[in-house]
Design an enzyme around this catalytic site. Structure first.
Site, PDB file in Angstrom:
ATOM      1  N   ASP A  42       0.871  -1.228  -0.343  1.00  0.00           N
ATOM      2  CA  ASP A  42       0.143  -0.091   0.027  1.00  0.00           C
ATOM      3  C   ASP A  42       0.816   1.461  -0.180  1.00  0.00           C
ATOM      4  OD1 ASP A  42      -2.277   1.824   0.013  1.00  0.00           O
ATOM      5  OD2 ASP A  42      -3.339   0.463   1.862  1.00  0.00           O
ATOM      6  N   GLY A  62     -13.511   6.181  -1.898  1.00  0.00           N
ATOM      7  CA  GLY A  62     -14.148   7.170  -0.201  1.00  0.00           C
ATOM      8  C   GLY A  62     -15.603   7.032  -0.334  1.00  0.00           C
ATOM      9  N   SER A  81     -17.020  -2.849  -7.144  1.00  0.00           N
ATOM     10  CA  SER A  81     -18.041  -2.091  -7.037  1.00  0.00           C
ATOM     11  C   SER A  81     -19.116  -2.618  -7.655  1.00  0.00           C
ATOM     12  CB  SER A  81     -17.881  -0.435  -6.680  1.00  0.00           C
ATOM     13  OG  SER A  81     -18.636  -0.191  -6.024  1.00  0.00           O
ATOM     14  N   CYS A  96     -21.062  -0.003  -7.855  1.00  0.00           N
ATOM     15  CA  CYS A  96     -21.238   1.257  -8.489  1.00  0.00           C
ATOM     16  C   CYS A  96     -20.806   1.179 -10.232  1.00  0.00           C
ATOM     17  CB  CYS A  96     -19.759   1.886  -8.127  1.00  0.00           C
ATOM     18  SG  CYS A  96     -19.716   2.986  -6.457  1.00  0.00           S
ATOM     19  N   TYR A 131     -15.903   6.724 -10.254  1.00  0.00           N
ATOM     20  CA  TYR A 131     -15.393   5.549 -10.029  1.00  0.00           C
ATOM     21  C   TYR A 131     -16.043   4.838 -10.409  1.00  0.00           C
ATOM     22  CZ  TYR A 131     -14.957   2.535  -6.256  1.00  0.00           C
ATOM     23  OH  TYR A 131     -14.526   1.824  -4.800  1.00  0.00           O
ATOM     24  N   LYS A 140     -14.217   1.634 -12.430  1.00  0.00           N
ATOM     25  CA  LYS A 140     -14.561   0.209 -12.454  1.00  0.00           C
ATOM     26  C   LYS A 140     -14.572  -0.832 -13.141  1.00  0.00           C
ATOM     27  CE  LYS A 140     -12.588   0.125  -7.721  1.00  0.00           C
ATOM     28  NZ  LYS A 140     -11.575  -0.767  -7.118  1.00  0.00           N
ATOM     29  N   LYS A 197     -17.859   6.140   4.945  1.00  0.00           N
ATOM     30  CA  LYS A 197     -19.392   5.235   4.196  1.00  0.00           C
ATOM     31  C   LYS A 197     -19.766   5.318   5.046  1.00  0.00           C
ATOM     32  CE  LYS A 197     -17.002   2.494   0.931  1.00  0.00           C
ATOM     33  NZ  LYS A 197     -17.373   1.231  -0.389  1.00  0.00           N
ATOM     34  N   GLN A 209     -33.382   6.970   0.546  1.00  0.00           N
ATOM     35  CA  GLN A 209     -32.315   6.182  -0.438  1.00  0.00           C
ATOM     36  C   GLN A 209     -31.928   4.950   0.248  1.00  0.00           C
ATOM     37  OE1 GLN A 209     -31.655   9.127   0.857  1.00  0.00           O
ATOM     38  NE2 GLN A 209     -29.501   9.399   1.664  1.00  0.00           N
ATOM     39  N   ARG A 240     -30.166   0.843  -4.082  1.00  0.00           N
ATOM     40  CA  ARG A 240     -29.005   0.378  -4.518  1.00  0.00           C
ATOM     41  C   ARG A 240     -29.577  -1.406  -3.593  1.00  0.00           C
ATOM     42  NH1 ARG A 240     -23.497   2.582  -4.868  1.00  0.00           N
ATOM     43  NH2 ARG A 240     -24.618   3.249  -7.712  1.00  0.00           N
TER      44      ARG A 240
END
Length: 326
Positions: free
Chosen positions: A34, A78, A120, A122, A151, A155, A194, A222, A287
């Site tokens: 990392d 994030g 993800s 996303c 993002y 992905k 998150k 949401q 989601r």
């Protein structure tokens, strides 16, 4: 399973740090990689290498040469305060594509046994997530492509790169689509946290300060599903060792509204609060993970209830809030 040599990118992050500990407990040797050390835990790896994965392809290839498994979790990411903020769009896209392409190329050069890429939820089309109670997202529904953030586009692009590396015989890959993984040892302040961590922090601060109001972005209706870290790790392990090479959801299929999540955290904390709805990035309206495929191919499903997972997470974050004094 006999002892293997594993490499974990993003090992200084939330999931990566937990994964390193999990792999060591299984008896494996682990190289952790990392750009920074873990913030909330000690380094359990046999080797911890600080490295900027946006560069140094040759050095990374040498470091991971011949390893059995690469778990690629490194990312610029994030909560919605980051990936939903246009001020971060270009950095998020550039950093993630550079990281992903370098790790894939280095893994091919290093002739690693297999790579798992952390994608993800996303990646799914925004148009399928416009209602509070939108239908759960099945893996095949990522196309036609229409992610709601850069993002998500990054992905989805790397998912396609994984497929190309795999079908061209360059590298064996697995792809996990995470749905809101949470738990202790994760970022809980600073803008990259998150929703579960942010709400736990706000609740702990309210309890400490004797306040009875919690700010919630948007109207709070949401909906999301949240998967506890222990379930995530068991799902990842099952996917890595499976023969399934297509993208697969790793998450919970129980969705709750953000308002419901706040009330759940309040119950865990033992406080009564009022919800103050304020302007803020909220992402898509609904989601949720469709878990039929992961149950079919992995015989895996989450075992930790949201109530159980939030209880552990809140206790840890409350300890952080009290220790920080902020």
């Amino acid at each position: 399973m006999s002892q293997q040599l594993h490499a974990v990118t993003g090992a200084g992050g939330f999931i990566g740090a937990h994964l390193v500990t999990h792999l060591k407990a299984k008896g494996h040797k682990v190289i952790a990689i990392d750009i920074k050390a873990p913030q909330f835990s000690t380094i359990d790896a046999d080797l911890y290498k600080v490295m900027d994965l946006r560069t140094n392809v040759a050095a990374l290839a040498k470091l991971i040469e011949g390893v059995d498994r690469v778990w690629h979790l490194a990312a610029n990411m994030g909560g919605m305060g980051v990936i939903g903020n246009p001020d971060y769009d270009l950095d998020v896209m550039q950093d993630n594509l550079r990281i992903d392409m370098n790790v894939l190329e280095a893994s091919m050069m290093g002739k690693v046994g297999r790579l798992l890429f952390s994608s993800s939820a996303c990646v799914y089309p925004e148009s399928r997530q416009l209602m509070d109670r939108s239908e759960a997202l099945h893996e095949v529904e990522a196309y036609p492509a229409e992610p709601d953030t850069e993002y998500g586009w990054a992905k989805l692009t790397t998912e396609r790169l994984c497929a190309l590396y795999s079908t061209r015989g360059k590298l064996e890959t697995r792809v996990a689509r995470f749905h809101n993984i949470y738990g202790p040892l994760g970022t809980w302040q600073g803008g990259r946290e998150k929703a579960p961590a942010a709400i736990c922090r706000k609740m702990a601060e309210a309890r400490r300060d004797g306040e009875d109001v919690i700010d919630v972005w948007g109207d709070g209706e949401q909906r999301r599903s949240f998967c506890y870290i222990d379930d995530c790790l068991s799902g990842l392990e099952a996917l890595m060792e499976s023969s399934y090479a297509l993208p697969l959801n790793i998450g919970s299929d129980r969705s709750v509204s953000i308002n419901e999540l706040v009330r759940l955290v309040a119950a865990v904390a033992g406080v009564e609060v009022r919800l103050n709805h304020v302007v803020g990035p909220v992402g898509v309206r609904g989601r949720n993970s469709d878990n039929r495929k992961c149950l079919e191919v992995l015989e895996w499903s989450p075992q930790v209830t949201l109530e159980e997972g939030i209880a552990v997470t809140y206790d840890w974050i409350e300890g952080q809030v009290c220790a920080s004094g902020s």
